[in-house]
Design a protein around this motif. Structure first.
Motif, short mmCIF file in Angstrom:
data_model
loop_
_atom_site.label_atom_id
_atom_site.label_comp_id
_atom_site.label_asym_id
_atom_site.label_seq_id
_atom_site.Cartn_x
_atom_site.Cartn_y
_atom_site.Cartn_z
N THR A 56 0.87 -1.18 0.00
CA THR A 56 0.00 0.00 0.00
C THR A 56 0.91 1.23 0.00
OG1 THR A 56 -0.24 0.78 2.30
CG2 THR A 56 -1.39 -1.28 1.74
N PRO A 57 0.38 2.39 -0.36
CA PRO A 57 1.23 3.59 -0.36
C PRO A 57 1.80 3.91 1.02
CG PRO A 57 -0.85 4.00 -1.52
CD PRO A 57 -0.98 2.65 -0.87
N GLU A 58 1.15 3.41 2.08
CA GLU A 58 1.60 3.76 3.44
C GLU A 58 2.47 2.71 4.11
OE1 GLU A 58 -1.83 4.89 5.80
OE2 GLU A 58 -2.70 5.87 4.04
N GLY A 59 2.63 1.56 3.48
CA GLY A 59 3.41 0.50 4.09
C GLY A 59 2.84 -0.84 3.67
N ALA A 60 3.52 -1.90 4.09
CA ALA A 60 3.08 -3.23 3.66
C ALA A 60 2.14 -3.85 4.70
CB ALA A 60 4.28 -4.14 3.46
N ILE A 61 1.21 -4.65 4.20
CA ILE A 61 0.37 -5.48 5.06
C ILE A 61 0.95 -6.89 4.99
CG2 ILE A 61 -1.95 -6.39 5.48
CD1 ILE A 61 -2.97 -4.07 3.59
N LEU A 62 1.21 -7.48 6.16
CA LEU A 62 1.72 -8.86 6.20
C LEU A 62 0.63 -9.76 6.74
CD1 LEU A 62 4.11 -10.95 6.06
CD2 LEU A 62 4.59 -10.32 8.45
N ILE A 63 0.37 -10.85 6.05
CA ILE A 63 -0.62 -11.80 6.55
C ILE A 63 0.11 -12.94 7.24
CG2 ILE A 63 -2.51 -13.35 5.90
CD1 ILE A 63 -3.02 -11.31 3.60
N ASP A 64 -0.06 -12.99 8.54
CA ASP A 64 0.53 -13.96 9.48
C ASP A 64 2.00 -13.63 9.75
OD1 ASP A 64 -1.87 -15.25 9.95
OD2 ASP A 64 -1.61 -16.58 8.24
N SER A 65 2.38 -13.86 11.03
CA SER A 65 3.64 -13.26 11.49
C SER A 65 4.78 -14.24 11.75
CB SER A 65 3.36 -12.45 12.77
OG SER A 65 2.89 -13.29 13.80
N GLY A 66 4.61 -15.53 11.42
CA GLY A 66 5.70 -16.47 11.60
C GLY A 66 5.69 -17.10 12.99
N ALA A 67 6.59 -18.07 13.20
CA ALA A 67 6.54 -18.90 14.40
C ALA A 67 7.45 -18.40 15.52
CB ALA A 67 6.89 -20.34 14.05
N SER A 68 8.24 -17.35 15.26
CA SER A 68 9.23 -16.91 16.25
C SER A 68 9.64 -15.47 15.93
CB SER A 68 10.48 -17.80 16.16
OG SER A 68 11.08 -17.61 14.88
#
Ligand SMILES: [Zn+2]
Length: 310
Positions: A60-72
């Motif tokens: 997005t123009p304002e930053g990234a959207i991340l779907i799910d954050s990983g295990a650690s």
């Protein structure tokens, strides 16, 4: 001739393997700044940082959207780096689609950097139940790579079962349909592009796992609602990006096979042994990875769940 073929195959391996080893998650562009990050379909390992699942990145123009954050924490940092490399921007929002370790145990890394972490209250409730046991389970696999990782929950918790958000000018919806792989699993839906980040509602290429906390019957109901959205592309929780037909083949049809089968046996009060003996061979699905390891256990857990609910 055979020798030449063998040499060609060997060369192919030599060329392809090193390129893949450096890339833990294969990025698949879905157009318009949307990416799927495809993880291994095998087990959690020290080498894959427990990132044996798929993730999503939306520019997005304002930053990234991340779907799910990983295990650690370490996995979260790797995902943040990938998002930055793909979009040229830091992650500004994280959305959790579920409560299995690799969906959310990286939350703390993002929260400590002021990233807004978003999840449905239902999802958070399951995270709270399972977080500490999940950390224990990861300790032997990730070893020192797990250090510092602690459960952290969304900073923006949505009480409703559906939310229409606008993040950096992009319409992003979060939808809960029914309890699936875990209670409170959610789908991220991009209405404009008709892309569904299905989380653990959908497995392709590998067999889904019915865990003690999974409910195959309501999972199938959730899958039917996902179908009703009419997605053009589905980023499954595990396996390659697919369409509705692919999701049906590897997930919907399997859940239907399981639930119809076990309900028939439970109705006759046949007992779990008889159900597993009768349904434990499903050649239609034997092509899926992990079939040999998971299928019979899936039948037995699905049966016991149905029997318990009667
Ligand atoms: Zn999963």
């Amino acid at each position: 001739m055979v020798l030449r073929h063998m040499v060609a195959v060997l060369l192919l391996y030599l060329l392809v393997l090193p390129a893949r080893a450096g890339e833990l998650l294969a990025a698949e562009p879905l157009g318009d700044g949307v990416f799927a990050l495809i993880g291994e379909t095998g087990a959690r390992s020290y080498e894959n940082h427990g990132l044996n699942a798929n993730f999503g990145v939306i520019d997005t123009p304002e930053g990234a959207i991340l779907i799910d954050s990983g295990a650690s924490l370490e996995g979260a940092r790797l995902l943040a780096d990938r998002a930055q490399a793909l979009t040229g921007k830091p992650v500004k929002w994280v959305i959790n689609t579920g409560s299995q370790d690799h969906r959310w145990l990286g939350n703390a890394w993002f929260r400590s950097r002021g990233v807004e972490v978003i999840a449905l209250a239902r999802t958070v409730a399951t995270q709270r139940t399972h977080g500490l046991a999940q950390l224990d389970g990861l300790r032997g696999v990730l070893k020192e790579r797990l250090s510092g990782t602690e459960p952290a929950y969304a900073s923006r918790v949505i009480e409703a079962d559906a939310a229409k958000l606008v993040l950096g000018g992009r319409a992003v919806e979060i939808r809960y349909f029914a309890d699936a792989h875990f209670p409170g699993d959610a789908v991220v839906w991009l209405p404009g592009k008709r892309i569904a980040f299905a989380g653990d509602h959908v497995y392709v290429d590998r067999l889904l796992g019915v865990l003690p906390q999974s409910d195959a019957t309501s999972w199938l109901a959730a899958f039917r609602e996902l179908e009703a959205l009419g997605p053009a592309a589905i980023v499954p929780g595990h396996g390659r990006v697919t369409d509705l037909a692919g999701a049906r083949r590897d997930t919907g049809d399997y859940l239907a096979f399981l639930t119809e089968g076990v309900e028939r046996f439970a109705e006759d009060m046949a007992g779990v042994e008889e159900a597993v003996a009768a349904l434990g061979d499903a050649p239609r699905f034997a092509r899926l990875a992990n079939y040999a390891e998971l299928h019979r256990g899936n039948v037995s857990r699905a049966y016991l769940r149905v029997e318990m609910g009667r």
